[in-house]
Motif scaffolding. Structure first.
Motif, short mmCIF file in Angstrom:
data_model
loop_
_atom_site.label_atom_id
_atom_site.label_comp_id
_atom_site.label_asym_id
_atom_site.label_seq_id
_atom_site.Cartn_x
_atom_site.Cartn_y
_atom_site.Cartn_z
N ALA A 172 -9.13 0.86 14.47
CA ALA A 172 -9.48 0.64 13.24
C ALA A 172 -8.89 -0.21 11.90
CB ALA A 172 -10.12 1.65 12.74
N GLN A 173 -7.67 0.31 12.10
CA GLN A 173 -6.92 -0.71 10.61
C GLN A 173 -6.07 -2.01 11.58
OE1 GLN A 173 -4.54 2.54 10.00
NE2 GLN A 173 -5.57 4.28 10.16
N SER A 174 -6.52 -1.77 12.58
CA SER A 174 -5.47 -2.99 12.79
C SER A 174 -5.72 -4.59 13.24
CB SER A 174 -5.12 -2.92 14.17
OG SER A 174 -6.06 -2.46 15.23
N PHE A 175 -7.73 -4.69 13.21
CA PHE A 175 -7.59 -5.77 13.43
C PHE A 175 -7.61 -7.06 13.07
CE2 PHE A 175 -10.95 -9.27 14.11
CZ PHE A 175 -10.63 -9.54 15.87
N GLY A 176 -6.45 -8.24 13.26
CA GLY A 176 -6.17 -9.09 13.24
C GLY A 176 -5.21 -9.10 13.15
N ILE A 264 -4.52 -12.60 6.27
CA ILE A 264 -3.50 -12.14 7.07
C ILE A 264 -2.23 -12.68 6.46
CG2 ILE A 264 -2.94 -11.59 9.00
CD1 ILE A 264 -5.68 -11.36 10.47
N GLU A 265 -2.28 -13.61 5.96
CA GLU A 265 -1.08 -14.51 6.21
C GLU A 265 -0.48 -14.00 4.17
OE1 GLU A 265 -0.48 -18.94 5.89
OE2 GLU A 265 -1.36 -19.09 7.33
N ALA A 266 -1.69 -13.69 3.67
CA ALA A 266 -1.04 -13.37 2.51
C ALA A 266 -0.80 -12.23 2.57
CB ALA A 266 -1.82 -12.90 1.59
N ARG A 267 -1.18 -10.73 3.31
CA ARG A 267 -1.12 -9.58 3.64
C ARG A 267 0.91 -9.41 3.59
NH1 ARG A 267 -4.93 -5.38 3.84
NH2 ARG A 267 -6.07 -5.67 3.04
N ASN A 268 0.92 -10.21 4.93
CA ASN A 268 2.16 -11.01 5.49
C ASN A 268 3.55 -10.78 4.83
OD1 ASN A 268 2.49 -9.74 8.37
ND2 ASN A 268 0.58 -10.23 8.25
N ARG A 269 2.74 -11.78 3.98
CA ARG A 269 4.07 -12.64 2.48
C ARG A 269 3.98 -11.58 1.92
NH1 ARG A 269 1.05 -17.10 2.40
NH2 ARG A 269 -0.55 -16.27 0.74
N ALA A 270 2.88 -10.77 1.31
CA ALA A 270 3.64 -9.24 0.03
C ALA A 270 4.10 -8.53 0.77
CB ALA A 270 2.11 -8.80 -0.20
N ALA A 271 4.01 -8.17 2.54
CA ALA A 271 4.95 -6.89 2.76
C ALA A 271 6.19 -7.62 3.14
CB ALA A 271 4.25 -6.54 3.93
N THR A 272 5.98 -8.91 3.33
CA THR A 272 8.62 -9.51 3.31
C THR A 272 8.16 -9.26 1.87
OG1 THR A 272 7.44 -10.69 4.30
CG2 THR A 272 9.04 -10.86 3.74
N ARG A 273 8.13 -9.80 0.97
CA ARG A 273 8.56 -9.64 -0.14
C ARG A 273 8.80 -8.15 -0.86
NH1 ARG A 273 7.43 -10.31 -5.62
NH2 ARG A 273 7.83 -11.76 -6.92
N TYR A 274 7.53 -6.98 -0.61
CA TYR A 274 7.82 -5.82 -0.77
C TYR A 274 9.40 -4.97 -0.29
CZ TYR A 274 3.61 -3.61 -3.00
OH TYR A 274 2.70 -3.28 -3.83
N PRO A 288 8.34 -4.02 14.48
CA PRO A 288 9.35 -4.67 15.80
C PRO A 288 8.95 -5.69 16.29
CG PRO A 288 7.70 -2.36 16.68
CD PRO A 288 7.30 -3.49 15.23
N ALA A 289 9.91 -6.45 16.73
CA ALA A 289 9.73 -7.97 17.33
C ALA A 289 8.64 -8.92 17.89
CB ALA A 289 11.62 -8.87 17.89
N ASP A 290 8.29 -10.26 17.17
CA ASP A 290 6.82 -9.77 18.24
C ASP A 290 5.40 -9.68 17.63
OD1 ASP A 290 8.21 -11.99 19.96
OD2 ASP A 290 8.48 -10.61 21.27
N HIS A 291 5.51 -8.30 16.50
CA HIS A 291 4.82 -8.09 16.36
C HIS A 291 4.47 -8.82 15.26
CE1 HIS A 291 3.47 -4.19 18.18
NE2 HIS A 291 4.73 -4.50 20.01
N VAL A 292 2.52 -9.04 14.58
CA VAL A 292 2.70 -9.27 13.32
C VAL A 292 1.19 -8.01 13.10
CG1 VAL A 292 1.35 -10.92 11.91
CG2 VAL A 292 2.19 -11.44 13.70
N SER A 293 1.28 -7.68 12.03
CA SER A 293 1.09 -6.54 11.12
C SER A 293 0.00 -7.19 10.51
CB SER A 293 1.15 -5.62 10.98
OG SER A 293 0.97 -4.59 10.11
N VAL A 294 -1.36 -6.06 10.21
CA VAL A 294 -1.86 -6.70 8.96
C VAL A 294 -2.11 -5.72 8.20
CG1 VAL A 294 -4.23 -7.83 10.74
CG2 VAL A 294 -4.33 -5.81 10.73
#
Ligand SMILES: Cc1ncc(COP(=O)(O)O)c(C=O)c1O
Length: 381
Positions: A172-176, A264-274, A288-294
């Protein structure tokens, strides 16, 4: 003298910013549905299902009315009943366990990993023993991809295979999201997701979908979502429910899916920055390595004694926060009579005391994010 003005409030999830980007496309898509008038199972539903399957690599997609219905439909299709045990986390939204109880089966609550917040494999093993010790038959496990991060499917699927039970992913929280390039929607027997407006891929109402590679299961799910229909509407071959995705929501989702990879890319940029700016001040999320979160949520762990004060300080600075979840399911009135794995779920209980989620969405500007970062640093300082 004028009092100093309150800081401008920041949005926790900024759906208005997304609407600014795709508003005209969404309005045109809704207008097309109003024009053709096929509000139930119109052409957009089929088109969206095909696009969703293409996006994640699942062979079959059955859209439905909510994430909760998506979970329930799979349990109904599997014939889950009284005497069956389904293992699920306690540190999750209630719907994961609610659907198990609907069918008279027993949810067995499993503890979480302290780093990923997802299902602990050790606790899952203990939960299987707990179920059997109670004379219940473990038939399935529902890992939840909490806050947008996929669960440890490699380990869970290996254990489930060895135990002869199925795995339904609560995505429910992770599509993508993905693991080693493989997208959520392709792990286990089936994946249930939600298009609730606040989800990473959300519609403008309720909606959900089931993804599976199992053609027979997909056929049963399609029947179940329309009252268990057989060859036509007035041929009823099983007990089902009304669980269709509205055509208007499918039309909206088609437009949202078109920008989803970019979001999804924008979310990951924001998370990395936080994380880069906060890692020395508090416990930041672990990926964890090899995981991309949304990044359905960006969640810190803070001192439980200070959490309320930190949230209040942030609120005064115009920074909203949220606590997902303040109480694990095994402590909730509606669920506390169900069994827990092993001797208890200390990690779930600890996480409930310490989590604090920050504003997260794809349209978080550096400027707004810097305000959040400065406020958090000052509050935890
Ligand atoms: C983990 C989890 N499972 C299930 C659901 C249920 O989804 P819905 O609200 O679409 O029924 C949600 C949504 O909040 C969720 O977060």
């Amino acid at each position: 003298m004028n009092a100093p003005s309150a800081p401008e409030p920041i949005a926790f999830i900024d759906l208005a910013a997304q609407k600014k980007r795709i508003g005209p496309q969404v309005e045109a898509a809704i207008a097309r549905v109003l024009e053709h008038g096929q509000y139930i199972m119109g052409p957009e539903v089929k088109a969206f299902e095909a696009q969703l399957g293409e996006f994640c690599g699942a062979k079959h997609v059955v859209s439905c009315a909510s994430g909760t219905d998506a979970l329930a439909l799979v349990l109904m299709a599997k014939g889950v009943r009284t005497g069956d045990a389904i293992l699920c986390p306690s540190f999750t939204f209630c719907a994961t366990a609610e659907v198990v109880a609907w069918l008279g089966a027993t949810p067995i609550f499993v503890d979480s990993d302290p780093q990923t917040f997802n299902m602990s494999i050790e606790s899952l093993k203990q939960g299987l023993a707990t179920a059997r010790g109670l004379g219940l038959k473990p038939v399935g496990v529902i890992p939840v991809d909490l806050f947008g991060l996929a669960a440890d499917y490699e380990a869970i699927l290996a254990l489930a295979d060895a135990e002869g039970i199925w795995v339904m992913s609560d995505a429910a929280q992770s599509f993508g999201a993905s693991v080693k390039g493989r997208k959520v929607g392709t792990f286990g027997l089936a994946t249930a997701t939600s298009f609730f407006p606040a989800k990473p891929l959300g519609c403008y109402g309720d909606g959900g979908a089931i993804l599976t590679d199992d053609a027979d299961l997909a056929a049963i799910l399609r029947s179940l979502r329309v009252h268990g229909q057989g060859s036509d509407k007035y041929d009823n071959v099983r007990i089902g429910m009304t669980a269709r995705l509205d055509t208007i929501q499918a039309a909206i989702l088609i437009e949202k899916l078109a920008v989803f990879a970019d979001e999804i890319e924008a979310r990951n940029r924001a998370a990395t920055r936080y994380s880069a700016a906060l890692a020395d001040a508090c416990v930041v999320p672990f990926v964890p390595a090899d995981h991309v979160s949304v990044w359905a949520q960006y969640t810190l762990l803070v001192d439980p004694e200070l959490r309320d004060a930190i949230a209040a300080t942030l609120k005064a600075a115009g920074v909203p926060t949220a606590v997902y979840y303040p109480m694990p399911l095994h402590k909730q009135v509606a669920y506390r009579h169900y069994p827990v794995a092993g001797n208890g779920l200390p990690v779930s209980e600890d996480l409930c005391r310490r989590v604090l989620s920050l504003p997260m969405h794809p349209y978080l500007t550096d400027e707004v994010q810097d305000r959040v970062i400065a406020a958090v640093r000052a509050a935890v300082g």
